[in-house]
Design an enzyme around this catalytic site. Structure first.
Site, short mmCIF file in Angstrom:
data_model
loop_
_atom_site.label_atom_id
_atom_site.label_comp_id
_atom_site.label_asym_id
_atom_site.label_seq_id
_atom_site.Cartn_x
_atom_site.Cartn_y
_atom_site.Cartn_z
N LYS A 1 8.80 6.20 9.27
CA LYS A 1 8.88 6.07 7.81
C LYS A 1 8.22 7.28 7.16
O LYS A 1 7.35 7.94 7.75
CB LYS A 1 8.23 4.77 7.31
CG LYS A 1 6.71 4.65 7.54
CD LYS A 1 5.83 5.27 6.48
CE LYS A 1 4.37 5.29 6.91
NZ LYS A 1 3.48 6.16 6.26
N ASP B 1 1.54 -1.32 7.87
CA ASP B 1 2.90 -0.76 7.79
C ASP B 1 3.92 -1.54 8.62
O ASP B 1 5.13 -1.28 8.52
CB ASP B 1 2.91 0.69 8.32
CG ASP B 1 2.22 1.65 7.36
OD1 ASP B 1 2.09 1.31 6.17
OD2 ASP B 1 1.85 2.75 7.82
O1 C5P Z 1 -3.51 -1.45 8.40
P1 C5P Z 1 -3.80 -0.25 9.22
O2 C5P Z 1 -4.32 -0.62 10.59
O3 C5P Z 1 -2.68 0.71 9.31
O4 C5P Z 1 -4.97 0.51 8.48
C1 C5P Z 1 -5.74 1.50 9.10
C2 C5P Z 1 -6.95 1.79 8.25
O5 C5P Z 1 -6.55 2.44 7.04
C3 C5P Z 1 -7.72 0.57 7.80
O6 C5P Z 1 -8.66 0.17 8.77
C4 C5P Z 1 -8.38 1.06 6.53
O7 C5P Z 1 -9.52 1.83 6.85
C5 C5P Z 1 -7.34 2.00 5.95
N1 C5P Z 1 -6.47 1.34 4.96
C6 C5P Z 1 -6.98 1.03 3.72
N2 C5P Z 1 -6.18 0.39 2.81
C7 C5P Z 1 -4.91 0.08 3.11
C8 C5P Z 1 -4.36 0.41 4.37
C9 C5P Z 1 -5.19 1.04 5.27
O8 C5P Z 1 -8.14 1.31 3.40
N3 C5P Z 1 -4.15 -0.54 2.21
#
Ligand code: C5P
Length: 325
Positions: A9, A139
């Site tokens: 993406k 995602d």
């Molecule tokens: O959800 P994902 O594992 O992809 O997120 C990785 C990191 O990115 C999270 O641990 C957080 O630190 C940050 N993040 C965030 N806000 C979001 C998505 C991700 O702060 N909406």
């Protein structure tokens, strides 16, 4: 055995609204699937083990891999439907760059969930798969939905945009450079928390979110997508995380400059607009046709001959996960 195509993406729009009570950030994004893809093969095993093979040295092949965690979570969330199914061997043929801001790991997890639902005949709905996917990563629900969508909340609330055009895209990433998503958001918080919207009360949260969503729904980016106005789409490309990633990585800032210039060289109207995807460090340029994308790749190579720079061309796709024949 089942093989799936897991598309990457890009973020056409990424706005950070503020802090969430769960420690994540409240986001408003427009996401688009592109045809740069990993191939995921799922082979049923009689023993209840989860095995993983991958041809990329930076991808962990133990149980920390998001695809392995997807199997374990599926088993945990649907014990009655999965307990007689044995295990699975997952083979990932990696084409999506790692640590790139292209949701490669999330796409692998999404393909594993989608594929096991088919292979094990679980009969889960799209909503149920997305709900499980959201626990794995912000995602993953979008990767399951695919196409073009507005994503809000942590990124896991996905509203499809039906009519996006079939544009081409050039994706550029230095192979040896990765950016940690955690680092990008933490650094953004350190530098820009004073600009965040105040934390809203739980009762008014839904109203606020609806208002933000509808503002984007009726906003210029979504209108441009709906009307297939490529130049307007390009004019409204936006990513808040550029503010921390580009200053920390001058090589990426320079790459963005080169790509912007490369898209205006030679052929009239050859490039549309350039932006970093997600938390980077991949930078993309939109183009109207595959031929124009190839021309832009050629132009970039004239400016940056460093073999560490990986360049790919791809197209917008309407699906996140596809079954391979
Ligand atoms: O959800 P994902 O594992 O992809 O997120 C990785 C990191 O990115 C999270 O641990 C957080 O630190 C940050 N993040 C965030 N806000 C979001 C998505 C991700 O702060 N909406």
């Amino acid at each position: 055995m089942l093989t799936l195509i897991a598309n990457a993406k890009i973020n056409l729009y990424l706005e950070i609204i503020g802090n969430r009570p769960d420690g994540f950030h409240e986001l408003v994004m427009v996401m688009q699937s592109v045809s740069l893809a990993d191939h995921i093969t799922l082979k049923p095993l009689k023993t209840p083990t989860i095995q993983l093979n991958c041809n990329h040295p930076q991808v962990p092949v133990d149980q920390t891999n998001l695809a392995c965690r997807a199997v374990a979570l599926l088993q945990k969330r649907c014990p009655n439907r999965t307990n007689c199914k044995g295990g699975v061997e997952i083979t990932i043929d990696k084409k999506i760059p790692v640590g790139a801001g292209l949701a490669g790991g999330s796409a692998n997890a999404a393909a594993t969930l989608f594929g096991l639902d088919v292979l094990w005949n679980l009969g889960l709905t799209r909503t149920e798969l997305q709900d499980i996917g959201a626990e794995l990563g912000s995602d993953v629900p979008f990767c399951l939905a695919g196409g073009c969508a507005i994503a809000t909340g942590r990124g896991e609330e996905v509203d499809p945009i039906a009519q996006s055009p079939k544009l081409s895209v050039v994706l550029a990433k230095y192979a040896s450079l990765s950016v940690s998503t955690v680092w990008a958001y933490q650094t953004y918080r350190q530098q820009f928390e004073h600009t965040y919207r105040p934390v809203v009360q739980p009762t008014s949260d839904a109203v606020n979110l609806d208002e933000r969503r509808s503002r984007l729904h009726s906003g210029p980016m979504v209108k441009a997508l709906g009307h297939h106005r490529a130049t307007d789409i390009a004019a409204h490309l936006f990513n808040d995380l550029e503010k921390v990633v580009l200053p920390a990585h001058p090589q990426v800032a320079h790459l963005k400059q080169v790509m912007t210039a490369a898209s205006h060289l030679g052929q009239a109207g050859s490039g549309l607009g350039t932006l970093m995807s997600g938390s980077g460090p991949t930078v993309f340029t939109l183009a109207e046709t595959p031929a124009q994308a190839e021309q832009i790749v050629h132009n970039i190579r004239q400016q940056i001959s460093d073999p560490d720079l990986q360049l790919h061309t791809a197209q917008f796709t309407t699906q996140g996960i596809e079954l391979k024949n």
